[in-house]
Write an enzyme that holds these catalytic residues in place. Structure first.
Site, PDB file in Angstrom:
ATOM      1  N   SER A 209      -0.908  -1.835   8.556  1.00 17.22           N
ATOM      2  CA  SER A 209      -0.942  -2.558   7.359  1.00 17.22           C
ATOM      3  C   SER A 209       0.078  -2.404   6.485  1.00 17.22           C
ATOM      4  O   SER A 209       0.994  -3.170   5.579  1.00 17.22           O
ATOM      5  CB  SER A 209      -2.182  -3.033   6.916  1.00 17.22           C
ATOM      6  OG  SER A 209      -2.772  -2.008   6.484  1.00 17.22           O
ATOM      7  N   HIS A 266      -0.965  -0.482   0.987  1.00 17.48           N
ATOM      8  CA  HIS A 266      -0.465  -1.690   1.246  1.00 17.48           C
ATOM      9  C   HIS A 266       0.571  -1.789  -0.059  1.00 17.48           C
ATOM     10  O   HIS A 266       1.904  -2.346   0.060  1.00 17.48           O
ATOM     11  CB  HIS A 266      -1.501  -2.929   0.746  1.00 17.48           C
ATOM     12  CG  HIS A 266      -2.487  -3.049   1.969  1.00 17.48           C
ATOM     13  ND1 HIS A 266      -3.541  -3.755   1.780  1.00 17.48           N
ATOM     14  CD2 HIS A 266      -2.383  -2.281   3.220  1.00 17.48           C
ATOM     15  CE1 HIS A 266      -4.070  -3.696   2.899  1.00 17.48           C
ATOM     16  NE2 HIS A 266      -3.571  -2.915   3.752  1.00 17.48           N
TER      17      HIS A 266
END
Length: 288
Positions: A209, A266
């Site tokens: 991610s 992230h």
């Protein structure tokens, strides 16, 4: 049938992407150089009008473009193979990710995970005791800086990340090549893992991610500076991903019992992706 002039452009204009699109669509053409300009010719005025319209829409070409009346390939399997051949690096990263998911039992096999995690660790009862990162790096285990991107915890975690990497990775590979995608993937993994480590301290984390937010930021900023069809994302995708990032930062996902979220990864990946998109987009804009 006589040849008709379609476009007359300076020699500095890069027509390679558009020519590749014409070749994929089996459009007959030729390019000549006249008086310091490049001239594109096609047989017949009707085809010339169609090609002019196509160039107005896709001056750099579009690997995903298909004419409305274009006859589909007879075998859908062939179409998938074509996509895999055009996205070899993207497919290779996903294949490696699936192999690691199988070896680690999607996060259950800690004996294998400890060789790929950001820090080595030992298990004593219900606790993990992490080896200092400097000690692992001194032992030559530099792969730990990037390999956490291959670790996934659960089938949903793997499926969502794999789908997004396929969607974003092949866009970058088609526009900037496999080596650039590899460099971005490893770079975003390094940055996102490092930010997550400094944000949370010794902990077990993994997944693509952070890399995905990097690829997303790269495409988004690059497209704004130097518009190109490959990086044109569907409307609302960037807004949706930013909203999801804010929801994760709020702690709601963890509070609902879905596990800890690597928010540092992230954010680190997104910032790094925007930076590379800014640099790449600026260079592409100057070349035009």
């Amino acid at each position: 049938m006589s040849a008709v002039e379609v476009l007359r452009l300076p020699l500095t204009v890069d027509l390679s992407g558009f020519i590749a699109l014409l070749q994929r669509l089996d459009v007959p053409y030729r390019v000549s150089e006249e008086s310091g300009e490049q001239v594109l010719w096609v047989p017949g005025p009707q085809l010339a009008d169609q090609v002019r319209g196509l160039y107005q829409r896709f001056p750099e070409g579009d690997p995903h473009f298909q004419l409305a009346d274009e006859t589909p390939r007879p075998s859908p399997r062939g179409s998938v193979l074509d996509q895999l051949k055009a996205s070899r690096l993207t497919a290779l990263v996903l294949l490696l990710t699936l192999a690691v998911a199988a070896l680690t039992g999607l996060g259950d096999n800690f004996a294998t995970i400890r060789w790929l995690s950001f820090q080595d660790f030992q298990i004593e009862g219900e606790y993990l005791y992490f080896t200092p990162l400097a000690e692992s790096l001194a032992a030559g285990q530099w792969w730990r800086l990037v390999t956490p991107m291959l670790i996934h915890f659960g089938i949903l975690h793997l499926a969502m990340n794999a789908l997004w990497y396929w969607e974003l990775g092949r866009r970058i590979e088609s526009r900037q090549g496999g080596l650039m995608l590899l460099a971005l993937t490893l770079g975003f993994s390094l940055v996102s893992n490092g930010v997550q480590y400094f944000n949370s301290g010794p902990s077990l984390f993994g997944g693509l991610s952070g890399v995905l937010y990097g690829l997303l930021g790269h495409c988004w900023v690059f497209q704004r500076l130097a518009p190109c069809p490959a990086y044109r994302l569907p409307p609302g995708v960037m807004a949706m991903m930013l909203i999801w990032l804010l929801v994760c930062l709020s702690g709601l996902i963890t509070a609902l019992g879905f596990g800890a979220i690597a928010n540092g990864a992230h954010i680190g990946g997104l910032v790094a992706g925007c930076a590379t998109g800014l640099l790449g987009g600026a260079i592409a804009k100057m070349r035009r």
